[in-house]
Write an enzyme that holds these catalytic residues in place. Structure first.
Site, PDB file in Angstrom:
ATOM      1  NE  ARG A 137     -25.508   4.935  -6.941  1.00 26.32           N
ATOM      2  CZ  ARG A 137     -26.958   5.292  -7.558  1.00 26.32           C
ATOM      3  NH1 ARG A 137     -26.930   5.626  -8.973  1.00 26.32           N
ATOM      4  NH2 ARG A 137     -27.859   5.528  -6.713  1.00 26.32           N
ATOM      5  CE  LYS A 159      -4.352  -1.115  -1.821  1.00 22.55           C
ATOM      6  NZ  LYS A 159      -3.472  -1.550  -0.791  1.00 22.55           N
ATOM      7  CD  GLU A 201       5.506   3.769   0.468  1.00 22.51           C
ATOM      8  OE1 GLU A 201       5.762   2.711  -0.048  1.00 22.51           O
ATOM      9  OE2 GLU A 201       4.820   3.876   1.327  1.00 22.51           O
ATOM     10  CE  LYS A 242       0.512   1.447  -6.001  1.00 23.61           C
ATOM     11  NZ  LYS A 242       0.378   2.248  -4.723  1.00 23.61           N
ATOM     12  CD  GLU A 252      -3.654  -5.150  -0.612  1.00 25.70           C
ATOM     13  OE1 GLU A 252      -3.591  -3.816  -1.037  1.00 25.70           O
ATOM     14  OE2 GLU A 252      -3.454  -5.267   0.446  1.00 25.70           O
ATOM     15  NE  ARG A 256      -3.022  -2.307  -5.166  1.00 21.48           N
ATOM     16  CZ  ARG A 256      -3.586  -1.419  -5.792  1.00 21.48           C
ATOM     17  NH1 ARG A 256      -4.475  -1.640  -6.582  1.00 21.48           N
ATOM     18  NH2 ARG A 256      -3.391  -0.133  -5.517  1.00 21.48           N
ATOM     19  CG  ASN A 260      -0.054  -3.448   2.072  1.00 21.41           C
ATOM     20  OD1 ASN A 260      -0.128  -2.487   1.811  1.00 21.41           O
ATOM     21  ND2 ASN A 260      -0.838  -4.670   1.740  1.00 21.41           N
ATOM     22  CG  HIS A 263       2.914  -0.242   4.039  1.00 19.07           C
ATOM     23  ND1 HIS A 263       4.224  -0.245   3.261  1.00 19.07           N
ATOM     24  CD2 HIS A 263       2.421   1.179   3.435  1.00 19.07           C
ATOM     25  CE1 HIS A 263       4.362   0.755   2.514  1.00 19.07           C
ATOM     26  NE2 HIS A 263       3.215   1.586   2.614  1.00 19.07           N
ATOM     27  CG  HIS A 267      -0.636   1.298   7.865  1.00 21.30           C
ATOM     28  ND1 HIS A 267      -1.424   0.501   6.954  1.00 21.30           N
ATOM     29  CD2 HIS A 267      -0.267   2.151   7.208  1.00 21.30           C
ATOM     30  CE1 HIS A 267      -1.351   1.065   5.922  1.00 21.30           C
ATOM     31  NE2 HIS A 267      -0.854   2.038   5.746  1.00 21.30           N
ATOM     32  CG  HIS A 282       2.587   6.646   4.802  1.00 17.80           C
ATOM     33  ND1 HIS A 282       2.019   5.594   5.375  1.00 17.80           N
ATOM     34  CD2 HIS A 282       3.008   5.922   3.594  1.00 17.80           C
ATOM     35  CE1 HIS A 282       1.900   4.491   4.540  1.00 17.80           C
ATOM     36  NE2 HIS A 282       2.628   4.635   3.654  1.00 17.80           N
TER      37      HIS A 282
END
Lengths: 389, 389
Positions: A137, A159, A201, A242, A252, A256, A260, A263, A267, A282
């Site tokens: 965990r 992330k 990026e 960032k 997010e 945040r 994206n 993105h 994506h 990517h």
């Protein structure tokens, strides 16, 4: 690809590393940036996580280039470690590899206070991070990003995740690293295409919130690519940008989402090519997606056509793709893109969420984008694509 | 097993539910306890998560008993939902079921703000909770525990996870629910063995920190089993105790480890029988483990033999097992138990961590237990086991 750059502690001391703090209260950490930083990894890990053992997760390509340097650094700092090597490539971000790496970490009898170290690009970092979040965990996690994309984006902010047939990164966790070490010398081993993809990026940080940085990139991109001090400067500026956004909005809930930019379209393109890196990686999807986000904003009357043109010009100047026609192979109809976007994590109550722009450096999150407007826009992009082939 | 108890909103209103707050700052939530609470689930979910759709995760056994009541309650509150049914039993807490349920949640096109609802016992709650933690990097989660064990223990506190061959719950996440609804009427459908197993965790709260509650249980256990108001009282007291510990130490850095009284031995026994519920269920392992923790503490000179005897007497009085001889089948040597315990999440720097006691209601965490003392103690327990067969 050039040969592995020799690194040792003396180099690292000599070269003056940059430290960028990520302020997240009890989960705060530092990003250490500079040529030769990898040689210091062992000492810094021992400092941040005293007494820990570690499992290094890396891929076959990166292992051949940088694993020996990392192991030597860990040995010198007396950090006991095991190595878990996965196949290189996006396909490793899957359930079965997640299970395999989790089990390998348990086989190594690592305890809850021991560390998972990701040595690699975004795939290794995302997978190893989700493993670190999940085994017992949650175990401490250290990112040693070896691609430009990972250094400026995926290694910072917590992330983690894997891909499923429904889309990219749809299964994962927010799990902050305890330390990030970005050795800019290892970027010398990247292929030009990989470096360019990461550069998308870097440009993003200028486009979303810092017009001055974008202008600086327009003037200095050649030096960033060549590996001069401008490269460290660009990586550090990206990490600062960032870190500020992440510190403000870790999970997010709001700001945040600006990260994206490009993105949602990007994506969808990656899903369309079934994550086939030979056709699209990517950062290339992000580059095309950012150009589309600007042109969509122009079409919606939000942004000047001049800013849209400047974006396309700069991305083209560094050799990044900017249109669907730049992707090898057949494109599906607009409806397929929309179906994929409807599965995006950013969808809320059926309305599409896009990062749109009022100009360079002025991105904002628009939560109620009408799917019909997106469909029209995509149809025109696809016509342009057919015409270009 | 008795027939499904009819529940409707009028019952729920009439019966006066108990609310126990779990204070975790921004992640605080309520546990709603009482006969008929399930009939209110829809209204309460709509209140806590307005506008959400939901995926109900349940197992085949529980679905037959309580799914219709839950769906009617969600329909009445206009909460759209899908049902994901898994096979009953511990074997469902595995990687492949984790993947299947994640994919089914995505198939249902649930968004980041939609809810995963666990309707079932500990297996359903642990698996569905890990799915809720992981899909889209975290979705809201609602626990509707249908076993006594889940109501007093596993549904509160945010621990989720699956089992691997190395041990139980070794892969998972801390993911707090947004709401817990414990309908004590559904416990009427449990088999006596299942109810008893959950009762072991109820007794645990007395044994670890509340001697008065343990005395109350010695006097009132028959009424708790019979389903009178004492049952609600026992469930509520257990939830208050757990909520206090969790609020104090969400991620088990310290005091929360007290909740593991009896669990280090108990988990090892479960692993030894390969999680075969026909031989041993979790609560039975905890009962034997608590008796052993008391006797081990007596042997170490920490606790009076009288308190040790009182624990064994009470657990035996309610029909719970207390010795290794109570487990059907062959037991392995002490070394096997030690190997398994060395893989426990609670191990730190090689030393074994045990929850020991100075008496009833006086548990404490001992981090430096000498494995040799544990081996001796286990060897004696195993001799006693052979003699008893």
């Amino acid at each position: 690809m050039v040969a592995n750059v020799p690194l040792d502690a003396a180099d690292a001391e000599a070269c003056g590393l940059t430290r960028v703090p990520v302020d997240l209260g009890a989960r705060s950490y530092e990003i250490v940036i500079g040529r030769g930083a990898l040689a210091e990894a062992g000492a810094r890990i021992a400092e941040v996580l005293p007494g820990s053992r570690a499992a290094i997760v890396t891929d076959e390509t990166v292992a051949g280039l940088h694993l020996e340097a990392l192991r030597a650094s860990l040995d010198a700092a007396e950090v006991g470690h095991e190595v878990i090597t996965i196949p290189a490539g996006e396909a490793s971000k899957c359930f079965s590899m997640f299970q395999t790496v989790c089990e390998r970490v348990l086989d190594a009898k690592l305890e809850r206070g021991d560390a998972v170290i990701a040595l690699g690009g975004g795939v290794v970092g995302d997978l190893a991070g989700f493993v670190a979040a999940s085994v017992r965990r949650g175990m401490p996690f250290v990112q040693l990003p070896t691609s430009l994309l990972a250094q400026v984006d995926s290694s910072v902010g917590g992330k983690t995740g894997i891909n499923v047939r429904h889309g990219k990164n749809l299964i994962g966790a927010f799990h902050q690293p305890s330390l990030v070490i970005a050795d800019t010398a290892v970027l010398d081993t990247l292929s030009p295409r990989e470096f360019r993809a990461g550069y998308a990026e870097v440009a993003k940080y200028g486009l979303l919130g810092d017009a001055g940085f974008f202008s600086w990139l327009e003037a200095n991109h050649a030096a960033v690519f060549a590996g001069g001090p401008e490269r460290e400067e660009a990586v550090a500026a990206s990490c600062w940008a960032k870190a500020a956004v992440v510190a403000d909005d870790e999970r997010e809930a709001g700001r945040r989402a600006l990260l994206n930019l490009g993105h949602t379209f990007g994506h969808a393109m990656e899903a369309v090519v079934a994550y086939d890196g030979a056709r699209l990686v990517h950062g290339e999807g992000v580059a095309i997606g950012m150009r589309m986000a600007f042109d969509f904003s122009v079409e919606l009357g939000l942004c000047s056509p001049e800013d849209g043109a400047r974006v396309e010009t700069h991305l083209t100047a560094v050799g990044l793709p900017t249109t669907l026609a730049d992707i090898p192979g057949q494109m599906p109809p607009a409806e397929t893109f929309l179906d994929i976007m409807a599965q995006d994590k950013k969808v809320s109550r059926g309305a599409l969420t896009f990062v749109l722009v009022r100009g360079i450096g002025e991105a904002f999150v628009e939560r109620g984008v009408d799917p019909a407007r997106v469909r029209e826009f995509l149809a025109r992009e696809l016509e342009r694509e057919s015409a270009a082939r």
